[in-house]
Design a protein around this motif. Structure first.
Motif, PDB file in Angstrom:
ATOM      1  N   VAL A  58       0.848  -1.191   0.000  1.00  0.00           N
ATOM      2  CA  VAL A  58       0.000   0.000   0.000  1.00  0.00           C
ATOM      3  C   VAL A  58       0.881   1.238   0.000  1.00  0.00           C
ATOM      4  CG1 VAL A  58      -1.738   1.315   1.262  1.00  0.00           C
ATOM      5  CG2 VAL A  58      -1.862  -1.178   1.207  1.00  0.00           C
ATOM      6  N   ASN A  59       0.686   2.134  -0.939  1.00  0.00           N
ATOM      7  CA  ASN A  59       1.455   3.370  -0.907  1.00  0.00           C
ATOM      8  C   ASN A  59       0.524   4.567  -0.754  1.00  0.00           C
ATOM      9  OD1 ASN A  59       0.888   3.526  -3.910  1.00  0.00           O
ATOM     10  ND2 ASN A  59       2.394   1.880  -3.898  1.00  0.00           N
ATOM     11  N   ILE A  60       0.135   5.207  -1.816  1.00  0.00           N
ATOM     12  CA  ILE A  60      -0.681   6.416  -1.684  1.00  0.00           C
ATOM     13  C   ILE A  60      -2.109   6.076  -1.255  1.00  0.00           C
ATOM     14  CG2 ILE A  60      -1.712   8.332  -2.959  1.00  0.00           C
ATOM     15  CD1 ILE A  60       0.806   8.376  -4.670  1.00  0.00           C
ATOM     16  N   MET A  61      -2.620   6.872  -0.345  1.00  0.00           N
ATOM     17  CA  MET A  61      -4.030   6.812   0.050  1.00  0.00           C
ATOM     18  C   MET A  61      -4.601   8.217  -0.110  1.00  0.00           C
ATOM     19  SD  MET A  61      -3.991   4.564   3.538  1.00  0.00           S
ATOM     20  CE  MET A  61      -4.086   2.780   3.484  1.00  0.00           C
ATOM     21  N   GLY A  62      -5.860   8.281  -0.484  1.00  0.00           N
ATOM     22  CA  GLY A  62      -6.418   9.619  -0.676  1.00  0.00           C
ATOM     23  C   GLY A  62      -7.915   9.642  -0.772  1.00  0.00           C
ATOM     24  N   TRP A  63      -8.420  10.856  -0.868  1.00  0.00           N
ATOM     25  CA  TRP A  63      -9.853  11.087  -1.027  1.00  0.00           C
ATOM     26  C   TRP A  63     -10.098  12.022  -2.202  1.00  0.00           C
ATOM     27  CZ3 TRP A  63     -13.431   8.502   1.841  1.00  0.00           C
ATOM     28  CH2 TRP A  63     -12.970   7.858   2.977  1.00  0.00           C
ATOM     29  N   HIS A  64     -11.081  11.688  -2.989  1.00  0.00           N
ATOM     30  CA  HIS A  64     -11.573  12.544  -4.054  1.00  0.00           C
ATOM     31  C   HIS A  64     -13.058  12.781  -3.799  1.00  0.00           C
ATOM     32  CE1 HIS A  64      -7.880  11.054  -5.806  1.00  0.00           C
ATOM     33  NE2 HIS A  64      -8.007  11.857  -6.837  1.00  0.00           N
ATOM     34  N   ARG A  65     -13.619  13.754  -4.502  1.00  0.00           N
ATOM     35  CA  ARG A  65     -15.056  13.982  -4.378  1.00  0.00           C
ATOM     36  C   ARG A  65     -15.626  14.425  -5.717  1.00  0.00           C
ATOM     37  NH1 ARG A  65     -15.005  19.439  -0.544  1.00  0.00           N
ATOM     38  NH2 ARG A  65     -14.249  20.904  -2.138  1.00  0.00           N
ATOM     39  N   GLN A  66     -16.912  14.178  -5.856  1.00  0.00           N
ATOM     40  CA  GLN A  66     -17.608  14.579  -7.075  1.00  0.00           C
ATOM     41  C   GLN A  66     -18.971  15.146  -6.711  1.00  0.00           C
ATOM     42  OE1 GLN A  66     -17.893  11.551 -10.122  1.00  0.00           O
ATOM     43  NE2 GLN A  66     -18.241  13.083 -11.694  1.00  0.00           N
ATOM     44  N   ALA A  67     -19.147  16.411  -7.037  1.00  0.00           N
ATOM     45  CA  ALA A  67     -20.421  17.075  -6.814  1.00  0.00           C
ATOM     46  C   ALA A  67     -21.276  16.928  -8.077  1.00  0.00           C
ATOM     47  CB  ALA A  67     -20.195  18.548  -6.493  1.00  0.00           C
ATOM     48  N   PRO A  68     -22.593  17.039  -7.949  1.00  0.00           N
ATOM     49  CA  PRO A  68     -23.467  16.912  -9.116  1.00  0.00           C
ATOM     50  C   PRO A  68     -23.078  17.885 -10.222  1.00  0.00           C
ATOM     51  CG  PRO A  68     -24.758  16.900  -7.112  1.00  0.00           C
ATOM     52  CD  PRO A  68     -23.356  17.226  -6.709  1.00  0.00           C
ATOM     53  N   GLY A  69     -22.930  17.353 -11.423  1.00  0.00           N
ATOM     54  CA  GLY A  69     -22.616  18.195 -12.567  1.00  0.00           C
ATOM     55  C   GLY A  69     -21.172  18.628 -12.661  1.00  0.00           C
ATOM     56  N   LYS A  70     -20.333  18.123 -11.766  1.00  0.00           N
ATOM     57  CA  LYS A  70     -18.924  18.520 -11.767  1.00  0.00           C
ATOM     58  C   LYS A  70     -18.029  17.302 -11.923  1.00  0.00           C
ATOM     59  CE  LYS A  70     -19.430  22.721  -9.000  1.00  0.00           C
ATOM     60  NZ  LYS A  70     -18.927  23.485  -7.819  1.00  0.00           N
ATOM     61  N   GLN A  71     -16.784  17.570 -12.286  1.00  0.00           N
ATOM     62  CA  GLN A  71     -15.815  16.495 -12.404  1.00  0.00           C
ATOM     63  C   GLN A  71     -15.310  16.077 -11.034  1.00  0.00           C
ATOM     64  OE1 GLN A  71     -12.743  17.935 -15.089  1.00  0.00           O
ATOM     65  NE2 GLN A  71     -13.811  17.076 -16.846  1.00  0.00           N
ATOM     66  N   ARG A  72     -14.861  14.833 -10.959  1.00  0.00           N
ATOM     67  CA  ARG A  72     -14.251  14.360  -9.723  1.00  0.00           C
ATOM     68  C   ARG A  72     -12.970  15.148  -9.488  1.00  0.00           C
ATOM     69  NH1 ARG A  72     -13.886   7.954  -8.538  1.00  0.00           N
ATOM     70  NH2 ARG A  72     -16.042   8.241  -9.224  1.00  0.00           N
ATOM     71  N   GLU A  73     -12.772  15.534  -8.229  1.00  0.00           N
ATOM     72  CA  GLU A  73     -11.590  16.330  -7.901  1.00  0.00           C
ATOM     73  C   GLU A  73     -10.878  15.750  -6.686  1.00  0.00           C
ATOM     74  OE1 GLU A  73     -12.642  20.316  -6.778  1.00  0.00           O
ATOM     75  OE2 GLU A  73     -13.921  19.666  -5.131  1.00  0.00           O
ATOM     76  N   LEU A  74      -9.586  15.991  -6.645  1.00  0.00           N
ATOM     77  CA  LEU A  74      -8.782  15.558  -5.513  1.00  0.00           C
ATOM     78  C   LEU A  74      -9.112  16.408  -4.298  1.00  0.00           C
ATOM     79  CD1 LEU A  74      -6.304  13.981  -4.342  1.00  0.00           C
ATOM     80  CD2 LEU A  74      -4.929  15.934  -5.080  1.00  0.00           C
ATOM     81  N   VAL A  75      -9.255  15.746  -3.156  1.00  0.00           N
ATOM     82  CA  VAL A  75      -9.463  16.453  -1.897  1.00  0.00           C
ATOM     83  C   VAL A  75      -8.172  16.441  -1.074  1.00  0.00           C
ATOM     84  CG1 VAL A  75     -10.747  16.514   0.265  1.00  0.00           C
ATOM     85  CG2 VAL A  75     -11.907  15.864  -1.861  1.00  0.00           C
ATOM     86  N   ALA A  76      -7.622  15.247  -0.871  1.00  0.00           N
ATOM     87  CA  ALA A  76      -6.417  15.121  -0.068  1.00  0.00           C
ATOM     88  C   ALA A  76      -5.760  13.775  -0.352  1.00  0.00           C
ATOM     89  CB  ALA A  76      -6.746  15.223   1.426  1.00  0.00           C
ATOM     90  N   VAL A  77      -4.432  13.754  -0.249  1.00  0.00           N
ATOM     91  CA  VAL A  77      -3.687  12.505  -0.383  1.00  0.00           C
ATOM     92  C   VAL A  77      -2.646  12.442   0.716  1.00  0.00           C
ATOM     93  CG1 VAL A  77      -4.011  12.213  -2.858  1.00  0.00           C
ATOM     94  CG2 VAL A  77      -2.064  13.524  -2.011  1.00  0.00           C
ATOM     95  N   ILE A  78      -2.258  11.198   1.058  1.00  0.00           N
ATOM     96  CA  ILE A  78      -1.203  10.988   2.035  1.00  0.00           C
ATOM     97  C   ILE A  78      -0.315   9.871   1.520  1.00  0.00           C
ATOM     98  CG2 ILE A  78      -2.721   9.471   3.400  1.00  0.00           C
ATOM     99  CD1 ILE A  78      -1.213  10.522   5.899  1.00  0.00           C
ATOM    100  N   GLY A  79       0.986  10.123   1.540  1.00  0.00           N
ATOM    101  CA  GLY A  79       1.933   9.130   1.080  1.00  0.00           C
ATOM    102  C   GLY A  79       2.251   8.119   2.153  1.00  0.00           C
ATOM    103  N   SER A  80       3.015   7.108   1.764  1.00  0.00           N
ATOM    104  CA  SER A  80       3.366   6.043   2.698  1.00  0.00           C
ATOM    105  C   SER A  80       4.204   6.562   3.858  1.00  0.00           C
ATOM    106  CB  SER A  80       4.109   4.918   1.978  1.00  0.00           C
ATOM    107  OG  SER A  80       5.253   5.441   1.316  1.00  0.00           O
TER     108      SER A  80
END
Length: 115
Positions: free
Chosen positions: A31-53
């Motif tokens: 396991v290396n990178i872990m993260g969160w993305h989000r997608q609002a209605p009508g919008k593209q998925r976007e990065l919220v936060a990532v954390i490295g190993s």
């Protein structure tokens, strides 16, 4: 195969807090990178936060100072603590856990912030 299980979404008033978690299970390998993305209605998925190993983090400008990402390597789990939530944070949140060269996505959890 790797399975991801997300939890912690819900409905909250503006200014409130939520904590998301995402746990990986199955054939987990490096396991290396872990993260969160989000997608609002009508919008593209976007990065919220990532954390490295090693624990290094990166945040979208829109959430800096309000959201905190963390991980528990022993549990193959990534967390997202969300404080001072705003209506514009409303979206489906997806976790991402990279194992070896493969990106694994969670099923998504709805976060709704009312004004």
């Amino acid at each position: 195969q790797v399975q991801l299980l997300e939890s912690g979404g819900g409905l909250v008033q503006a200014g409130g807090s939520l904590r998301l978690s995402c746990t990986a299970s199955g054939s987990i390998f490096r396991v290396n990178i872990m993260g969160w993305h989000r997608q609002a209605p009508g919008k593209q998925r976007e990065l919220v936060a990532v954390i490295g190993s090693g624990g290094s983090t990166n945040y979208a400008d829109s959430v800096k100072g309000r959201f905190t990402i963390s991980r528990d390597n022993a549990k193959n789990t990534v967390y997202l603590q969300m404080n001072s939530l705003k209506p514009e944070d409303t979206a489906v949140y997806y976790c991402l856990i990279r194992t070896g060269p493969q990106d694994n996505w969670g099923q998504g959890t709805q976060v709704t912030v009312s004004s």
